[in-house]
Design a protein around this motif. Structure first.
Motif, mmCIF file in Angstrom:
data_model
loop_
_atom_site.group_PDB
_atom_site.id
_atom_site.type_symbol
_atom_site.label_atom_id
_atom_site.label_comp_id
_atom_site.label_asym_id
_atom_site.label_seq_id
_atom_site.Cartn_x
_atom_site.Cartn_y
_atom_site.Cartn_z
ATOM 1 N N ILE A 165 46.116 38.232 47.848
ATOM 2 C CA ILE A 165 44.672 38.477 47.718
ATOM 3 C C ILE A 165 44.144 39.001 49.046
ATOM 4 O O ILE A 165 44.505 38.500 50.116
ATOM 5 N N ASP A 166 43.275 39.998 48.987
ATOM 6 C CA ASP A 166 42.670 40.575 50.190
ATOM 7 C C ASP A 166 41.540 39.657 50.664
ATOM 8 O O ASP A 166 40.367 40.008 50.635
ATOM 9 N N ILE A 167 41.928 38.480 51.127
ATOM 10 C CA ILE A 167 40.971 37.421 51.461
ATOM 11 C C ILE A 167 40.077 37.798 52.643
ATOM 12 O O ILE A 167 38.994 37.239 52.808
ATOM 13 N N LEU A 210 34.331 40.720 49.645
ATOM 14 C CA LEU A 210 34.732 39.464 49.019
ATOM 15 C C LEU A 210 34.137 38.283 49.778
ATOM 16 O O LEU A 210 33.573 37.372 49.170
ATOM 17 N N VAL A 212 44.461 29.939 40.791
ATOM 18 C CA VAL A 212 44.759 31.344 40.516
ATOM 19 C C VAL A 212 46.224 31.423 40.112
ATOM 20 O O VAL A 212 47.096 30.915 40.815
ATOM 21 N N LEU A 254 38.332 36.372 43.437
ATOM 22 C CA LEU A 254 39.645 36.498 44.067
ATOM 23 C C LEU A 254 40.544 37.438 43.269
ATOM 24 O O LEU A 254 41.248 38.281 43.836
ATOM 25 N N ALA A 255 40.506 37.310 41.950
ATOM 26 C CA ALA A 255 41.332 38.164 41.088
ATOM 27 C C ALA A 255 40.946 39.639 41.229
ATOM 28 O O ALA A 255 41.795 40.522 41.138
ATOM 29 N N SER A 256 39.676 39.897 41.490
ATOM 30 C CA SER A 256 39.222 41.290 41.626
ATOM 31 C C SER A 256 39.563 41.884 42.995
ATOM 32 O O SER A 256 39.329 43.075 43.217
ATOM 33 N N HIS A 257 40.111 41.073 43.875
ATOM 34 C CA HIS A 257 40.473 41.551 45.219
ATOM 35 C C HIS A 257 41.954 41.344 45.505
ATOM 36 O O HIS A 257 42.362 41.049 46.627
ATOM 37 N N ARG A 258 42.761 41.527 44.469
ATOM 38 C CA ARG A 258 44.205 41.434 44.665
ATOM 39 C C ARG A 258 44.696 42.652 45.434
ATOM 40 O O ARG A 258 44.205 43.766 45.257
#
Length: 170
Positions: A16-18, A23, A120, A157-161
């Motif tokens: 994930i691009d945390i 985000l 997740v 989080l899922a939208s920033h994988r």
């Protein structure tokens, strides 16, 4: 938790691009909304690593906590929601055997905690939580509000994988 399970959990988080600023801003918004709805001064999106937790989203942090944006795992309340995979509540950390000596309690004055797991791909990455400076109970509806926030966090989080890397040739 076995070493393989921990590796799998951290691999999901690593996908994930945390650090994406968009985000992080949205996670801060979820935290602010949760704090307001539950009437608590602090709300976090805490990601639990093997030796530390970091706050991917936050509202209400002050001082060194805001500056460092995380804590050692030994100070983490959220690690209990991660390990148990269930909501975790502390009504008065000053008298709780696990937390009475915790610097977050006796130095920073955080006395109350409620957190729910962030799941997740079947892995608990962290917790969505609120903290307060006064001891007190949390209701079932408080935990449901935290769960709604956690569900929103999972979708963010899922939208920033991150794109999956191509497998290395043999």
């Amino acid at each position: 938790m076995s070493r393989t399970d921990e590796h799998r959990r951290l691999a999901v988080l690593a996908g994930i691009d945390i650090d994406n600023p968009e985000l992080r801003a949205k996670l801060d918004e979820v935290s602010a909304r949760t704090a307001a709805r539950l009437g608590q001064p602090v709300s976090l999106v805490s990601m639990v690593l093997d030796g530390a937790q970091f706050f991917a989203g936050s509202f209400g942090l002050q001082g060194w906590l805001a500056e460092l944006n995380g804590t050692p795992i030994e100070w983490s309340f959220c690690v209990n929601a991660v390990q148990s995979r269930t909501p975790y509540v502390v009504t008065d950390a000053r008298i709780d055997a696990l937390y009475a000596a915790n610097p977050l309690v006796h130095v920073d004055g955080l006395h109350r905690y409620a957190g729910v797991p962030i799941v997740v791909d079947g892995e608990v990455l962290g917790a969505h939580c609120v903290l307060g400076y006064e001891p007190g109970e949390f209701s079932r509806s408080d935990l449901e509000e935290l769960r709604r926030g956690a569900d929103e966090i999972v979708a963010l989080l899922a939208s920033h994988r991150l794109p999956r890397a191509a497998p290395l040739p043999p």
